[in-house]
Motif scaffolding. Structure first.
Motif: not given
Length: 654
Positions: A202-208
């Motif tokens: 869904d085009y999202d990129m998450c940083f953890w």
């Protein structure tokens, strides 16, 4: 045959010595002895010969040198200096004792007691042949008697090895991170183990960030780097300061650690048939990876049948173009690509089921290895991974298989694991940090309720462990070598982290111990007010009003609300109070033709106001025609006749 003893004395070469004198007779020696005795009884100085003097000087020099060497080495002495004596007969007997014995008993001619005696005489290590004979003679007997016990011991050793491998899998504890609601196609870990990034369909990129998260396990940043394109692959550079983003478009992007864009590759010309002539990819990207030790170089693969090597500071053009070819020389697309650990090989898994490799130290014209039919034709090779040692290669495909290859014998796979259902074209596999296990996940089949994570041994090729993960598809698997933790992404947007309390370090263990803090709700406490209507102005308290009433009152004040100047609607009441603000009113006011000009007045009404006065007292036009035309005559309105329609001329009209 008896031989005499041979003695070896000290041999010296002294150039300053005089040549040897001829041998003296016994009479001469006797005379010399008598003379010496007589001299000693009579007293006086003895005359020393030149040879004796040289000998004494050499002895003194030698004593001084040996004394200095003793002081340096810290020892008291070198022992008695005596000539070495060797007995030839004794050496021959020793050689007979220590020689290799013959296997035949009749040649030995000695009993067990004599053998024991001979063995006791030997000092030092025996020759290799005798040692081997003794080992074989001692091992043959019990081996024949206890074959079953040895087999049991071997099986016990294998089981112990398997148990030790299973213990190395960090899965005693697990924690869950929610990326979103759609499938997580990409997963990458920082080389230092401080951060994790994930990308979804869904085009999202998450940083953890593990150091900044608590037990709630929430990402600190979420963005869409490639707008309306799904994130297919993510990878940190070798230094961890840049992230390579492979999405569904034809242009790869590079972000920094915080998600800000640093570089975007250029797109090639779609109307050029030769792909080596274009400046970039012209079709959708499928895979990409960083150079193992060059922080500015990376590799990308796309559906245009090429692999391209890019340099960081040359973003407008690629460094090298590699074309993948099918069986008959036709173009085929690469679905996955990777460098080996020392960057000497580039491997690509193609859609036609072939595995092709190129040597980076040579030209990329022909392949170094090419295995046709490595996987089923038409099914994508979703992952191609080199082992940490660099001698093995693992491939995962959509034909429900995973294969292990040896680069030294690359024609046939070492082993093939089947019945591994894969639905996504980014399903991968990975090696354990010690290269002893191979890990992969499966998509959820119809007849199962949970998808499993499989662990296979790279030596015995057996299944070591099976972990049920979730009720959705398993796509990405990451075994971080520094943290010793497993990160698994699934099709329902959940990322699971498996770790061991004893063997794992940092990572998710830092977050679990931190309690999740809720938002603190602000509480307002009302202060009671004492009403004193007759108090002096100095001590009188203002009435407490709510913030809403204070804001409304401040809104009415033009100074507190900083109201801008109102637009000019007329000459009165605005900024120009004397007259209107138009140019005509300004000119009339300055010329003195009018005291005041009302800009809002209708001009027709202003003119008709003077109609009666103009009719009674004409000033401009009527006096001019007073004699010639005292009564005004106006022109009558003529009927307006429309012109007839033009008719075409005929012969009668002529």
């Amino acid at each position: 045959m008896q031989r005499g003893k041979i003695s070896f004395g000290k041999i010296q070469l002294n150039v300053s010595k005089a040549p040897a004198q001829p041998k003296e007779t016994e009479d001469d020696k006797a005379e010399e002895k008598e003379s010496n005795e007589a001299g000693s009884t009579g007293g006086g100085f003895k005359k020393i010969d030149k040879l004796q003097m040289i000998q004494q000087i050499e002895d003194v020099a030698e004593d001084l040198e040996s004394q200095h060497l003793k002081e340096v080495m810290g020892i008291s002495g070198f022992g008695r200096k005596a000539a070495k004596v060797f007995d030839i007969n004794e050496q021959i007997e020793k050689a007979r004792v220590t020689r290799p014995r013959l296997e035949k008993k009749d040649e030995l001619g000695q009993g067990d007691e004599e053998k024991e005696g001979d063995d006791e005489d030997v000092i030092g290590p025996l020759p290799t042949t005798t040692v081997e004979e003794k080992d074989t003679s001692t091992k043959e007997g019990p081996k024949n008697e206890n074959d079953d016990s040895d087999d049991d011991e071997d099986s016990d050793g294998d089981s112990d090895d398997e148990q030790s491998l299973v213990k190395r899998i960090p899965y005693t504890h697990e924690v869950q991170m929610q990326h979103g609601s759609r499938a997580v196609l990409a997963l990458a870990g920082d080389p230092s183990g401080a951060r994790l990034v994930s990308g979804s369909i869904d085009y999202d990129m998450c940083f953890w960030d593990f150091a900044g998260m608590d037990s709630g396990m929430r990402s600190f940043r979420q963005l869409q780097p490639c707008e309306n394109h799904p994130i297919r692959s993510l990878q940190y550079s070798v230094t961890g300061d840049m992230i390579l983003v492979i999405s569904g478009n034809a242009q790869a992007k590079i972000l920094d650690r915080d998600g800000f864009e640093k570089l975007e590759c250029c797109k090639g010309d779609q109307y050029i048939s030769d792909m080596s002539r274009t400046k970039g990819h012209v079709a959708q990207l499928t895979s990409g990876c960083w150079h193992p030790f060059n922080r500015e170089q990376f590799l990308t693969a796309a559906l245009d049948g090429t692999l391209r090597i890019w340099q960081g500071h040359k973003s407008k053009q690629q460094v090298q173009v590699i074309k993948t070819r099918a069986q008959g020389g036709l173009r085929t697309n690469a679905s996955s690509c990777n460098f080996n650990r020392d960057a000497t090989l580039i491997a690509a898994g193609c859609v036609d089921g072939s595995i092709q490799t190129w040597d980076t130290r040579k030209m990329f014209v022909s392949t170094t290895h090419c295995v046709r039919g490595a996987h089923q034709k038409g099914s994508e090779i979703t992952s191609i991974v080199f082992s940490y040692m660099g001698q093995q290669l693992a491939t995962r495909s959509n034909d429900e298989t995973m294969k292990l290859w040896d680069l030294r014998q690359f024609k046939e796979p070492m082993h093939t694991w089947t019945n591994l259902f894969s639905r996504y074209d980014t399903t991968d596999c990975c090696f354990s940090p010690d290269d002893r296990m191979l890990v992969t996940g499966e998509s959820l089949p119809k007849d199962q309720t949970e998808a499993n994570l499989y662990f296979y041994s790279t030596r015995t090729f057996e299944e070591m462990q099976r972990i049920p993960v979730s009720n959705s598809h398993i796509i990405k698997t990451l075994w971080h070598p520094k943290l010793n933790q497993l990160f698994v992404s699934s099709g329902n947007g959940i990322i699971k982290c498996y770790y061991d309390e004893q063997r794992s370090i940092r990572g998710a263990k830092l977050c679990v111990v931190k309690t999740h803090r809720k938002r603190q709700q602000m509480e307002m406490v009302g202060v009671s007010q004492i009403i004193t209507p007759h108090a002096l102005p100095l001590f009188r308290q203002e009435k407490s009003r709510s913030s809403r009433k204070k804001m409304e009152k401040a809104r009415m004040d033009p100074v507190k609300s900083k109201r801008p100047d109102l637009p000019i609607t007329s000459g009165q009441g605005g900024r120009v109070a004397s007259s209107g603000g138009t140019l005509s009113s300004y000119v009339i006011r300055n010329l003195g033709l009018s005291k005041r000009v009302d800009d809002d007045q209708d001009p027709r009404e202003a003119i008709l106001k003077y109609a009666k006065d103009a009719a009674e007292n004409p000033y401009w036009i009527a006096p001019a025609y007073k004699q010639t035309q005292p009564k005004a005559i106006f022109s009558e309105k003529l009927p307006t006749e429309e012109p007839a329609i033009k008719k075409p001329k005929t012969e009668a009209d002529k």
